[in-house]
Design a protein around this motif. Structure first.
Motif, PDB file in Angstrom:
ATOM      1  N   ASP A 187       0.856  -1.183   0.000  1.00  0.00           N
ATOM      2  CA  ASP A 187       0.000   0.000   0.000  1.00  0.00           C
ATOM      3  C   ASP A 187       0.898   1.240   0.000  1.00  0.00           C
ATOM      4  N   ILE A 188       0.937   1.951  -1.119  1.00  0.00           N
ATOM      5  CA  ILE A 188       1.844   3.095  -1.241  1.00  0.00           C
ATOM      6  C   ILE A 188       1.094   4.407  -1.414  1.00  0.00           C
ATOM      7  N   ASP A 189      -0.214   4.391  -1.127  1.00  0.00           N
ATOM      8  CA  ASP A 189      -1.036   5.580  -1.380  1.00  0.00           C
ATOM      9  C   ASP A 189      -0.523   6.807  -0.653  1.00  0.00           C
ATOM     10  N   GLU A 190       0.015   6.632   0.564  1.00  0.00           N
ATOM     11  CA  GLU A 190       0.472   7.774   1.344  1.00  0.00           C
ATOM     12  C   GLU A 190       1.951   8.069   1.124  1.00  0.00           C
ATOM     13  N   LEU A 191       2.598   7.301   0.255  1.00  0.00           N
ATOM     14  CA  LEU A 191       4.042   7.440   0.080  1.00  0.00           C
ATOM     15  C   LEU A 191       4.453   7.784  -1.338  1.00  0.00           C
ATOM     16  N   ASP A 192       3.536   7.690  -2.297  1.00  0.00           N
ATOM     17  CA  ASP A 192       3.938   7.702  -3.705  1.00  0.00           C
ATOM     18  C   ASP A 192       4.080   9.106  -4.309  1.00  0.00           C
ATOM     19  N   LEU A 193       3.865  10.165  -3.506  1.00  0.00           N
ATOM     20  CA  LEU A 193       4.007  11.549  -3.987  1.00  0.00           C
ATOM     21  C   LEU A 193       3.107  11.823  -5.189  1.00  0.00           C
ATOM     22  N   SER A 194       1.931  11.211  -5.214  1.00  0.00           N
ATOM     23  CA  SER A 194       1.026  11.394  -6.351  1.00  0.00           C
ATOM     24  C   SER A 194       0.589  12.845  -6.481  1.00  0.00           C
ATOM     25  N   TRP A 195       0.442  13.556  -5.352  1.00  0.00           N
ATOM     26  CA  TRP A 195       0.039  14.966  -5.395  1.00  0.00           C
ATOM     27  C   TRP A 195       1.099  15.814  -6.089  1.00  0.00           C
ATOM     28  N   LEU A 196       2.370  15.508  -5.797  1.00  0.00           N
ATOM     29  CA  LEU A 196       3.453  16.271  -6.412  1.00  0.00           C
ATOM     30  C   LEU A 196       3.604  15.897  -7.883  1.00  0.00           C
ATOM     31  N   ARG A 197       3.370  14.652  -8.204  1.00  0.00           N
ATOM     32  CA  ARG A 197       3.420  14.205  -9.599  1.00  0.00           C
ATOM     33  C   ARG A 197       2.359  14.906 -10.426  1.00  0.00           C
ATOM     34  N   PHE A 198       1.143  15.021  -9.870  1.00  0.00           N
ATOM     35  CA  PHE A 198       0.060  15.714 -10.561  1.00  0.00           C
ATOM     36  C   PHE A 198       0.422  17.178 -10.811  1.00  0.00           C
ATOM     37  N   LEU A 199       1.002  17.830  -9.797  1.00  0.00           N
ATOM     38  CA  LEU A 199       1.384  19.235  -9.948  1.00  0.00           C
ATOM     39  C   LEU A 199       2.464  19.409 -11.007  1.00  0.00           C
ATOM     40  N   LEU A 200       3.431  18.514 -11.022  1.00  0.00           N
ATOM     41  CA  LEU A 200       4.514  18.622 -11.999  1.00  0.00           C
ATOM     42  C   LEU A 200       4.015  18.391 -13.418  1.00  0.00           C
ATOM     43  N   LEU A 201       3.099  17.440 -13.585  1.00  0.00           N
ATOM     44  CA  LEU A 201       2.525  17.208 -14.917  1.00  0.00           C
ATOM     45  C   LEU A 201       1.772  18.447 -15.397  1.00  0.00           C
ATOM     46  N   SER A 202       1.004  19.055 -14.492  1.00  0.00           N
ATOM     47  CA  SER A 202       0.280  20.280 -14.850  1.00  0.00           C
ATOM     48  C   SER A 202       1.251  21.404 -15.167  1.00  0.00           C
ATOM     49  N   ALA A 203       2.283  21.528 -14.314  1.00  0.00           N
ATOM     50  CA  ALA A 203       3.276  22.592 -14.517  1.00  0.00           C
ATOM     51  C   ALA A 203       4.009  22.406 -15.839  1.00  0.00           C
ATOM     52  N   LEU A 204       4.292  21.156 -16.188  1.00  0.00           N
ATOM     53  CA  LEU A 204       5.015  20.890 -17.436  1.00  0.00           C
ATOM     54  C   LEU A 204       4.222  21.383 -18.638  1.00  0.00           C
ATOM     55  N   ILE A 205       2.926  21.176 -18.619  1.00  0.00           N
ATOM     56  CA  ILE A 205       2.072  21.629 -19.722  1.00  0.00           C
ATOM     57  C   ILE A 205       2.080  23.155 -19.811  1.00  0.00           C
TER      58      ILE A 205
END
Length: 299
Positions: A187-205
């Protein structure tokens, strides 16, 4: 008649932009103070606090430059002051991600090499703009003659490569990190930095889009520099707001659990400081080897 008709619309857009920039500055400053005063700060927290400080300075300088231009250049020193600091945003964001995803990370002198583009652009602008008389700087800004100088396309390209490159690099670090922790946790839901990944993908666009606008304009002169500034710094302010929102939702301010688990090491440690019997020690080693080789915990 057309100018009079567009006047209210222009004033409304200027007001909205000013509100976005002011709110972005105060939020950046607020987040800087929050992270700076956080107890038990780690290296990642210190890097993040510096990121918010630089963001606050960039937005503040941009707001003063735009406000000065609208009010008869009351702050001529503000022309171009935000530009070199933009080259610190990408490296700081990358360092923050590196410190979160690499458990052996420590800030070293070699990391200062990432600031070389910032120093080079700062020196170039000092020589070509900052040391000039105010009247000359104002004339250059009004006529946008600086776009004809080789520095403008050079700096625009450097900023585009820095922002897009470091953001993409950060996404790669997160991808490798997520793949790595899946071998240790089911279970990696609280460890996978998904929130930061989402922000970086948005920022990249958004960063790729605004960088493309600047590069196209440096060649074809489609837009006014003021319009490009308004778009670019508004996006930067919105990104800080969203980063602040998602970061504060994490509970512990912008932090993630540090993963320190080495299955190879665990399986090879001799069990000497226990009261286990020999058959129990053999069972423990057998269990650790099974966990290491078969990885039942990821099922």
């Amino acid at each position: 008649h057309r100018d009079l008709h567009s006047f209210p619309t222009r004033r409304s857009s200027d007001l909205i932009t000013s509100i976005i920039l002011i709110f972005g500055f105060f939020l950046s400053f607020f987040l800087w103070v929050l992270v700076l005063t956080k107890k038990d700060k780690r290296v990642s927290d210190k890097i993040l606090s510096f990121y918010f400080l630089v963001s606050a300075l960039i937005i503040l300088f941009a707001f003063l430059e735009i406000y000065s231009r609208k009010n008869g250049y009351i702050f001529p020193w503000s022309i171009g002051t935000s530009t070199p600091f933009i080259l610190l945003i990408g490296p700081l964001l990358w360092l923050y991600i590196e410190s979160l995803t690499n458990q052996k990370f420590s800030f070293k002198g070699i990391h200062l090499l990432h600031a070389i583009p910032f120093v080079l652009v700062l020196i170039l602008l000092f020589v070509r703009m900052f040391l000039l008389p105010d009247s000359v700087k104002i004339e250059m800004d009004q006529s946008e003659t600086f776009k004809k100088d080789f520095i403008f396309p050079l700096v625009v390209t450097m900023i585009a490569l820095s922002n897009v490159g470091y953001t993409a690099w950060g996404l790669f670090l997160i991808k490798s990190y997520r793949k790595r922790i899946k071998t240790y946790f089911s279970d990696i839901d609280e460890l996978d930095l998904s929130w930061l990944r989402f922000l970086l993908l948005s920022a990249l666009i958004f960063l790729a889009s605004i960088s493309l606008l600047y590069i196209v304009d440096s060649m074809l002169k489609f837009f006014t520099y003021e319009l490009l500034q308004l778009i670019g710094f508004s996006i930067a302010s919105v990104f800080v707001m969203v980063l602040g929102f998602f970061g504060l939702r994490q509970g512990s301010l912008f932090s993630t659990q540090t993963i320190k688990f080495d299955m190879d090491k665990a399986a090879s440690i001799p069990i000497q400081e226990t009261n286990l019997k020999k058959d129990e020690e053999e069972f423990v080693h057998k269990l650790l080897n099974h966990m290491k080789e078969q990885k039942p915990y990821i099922n």
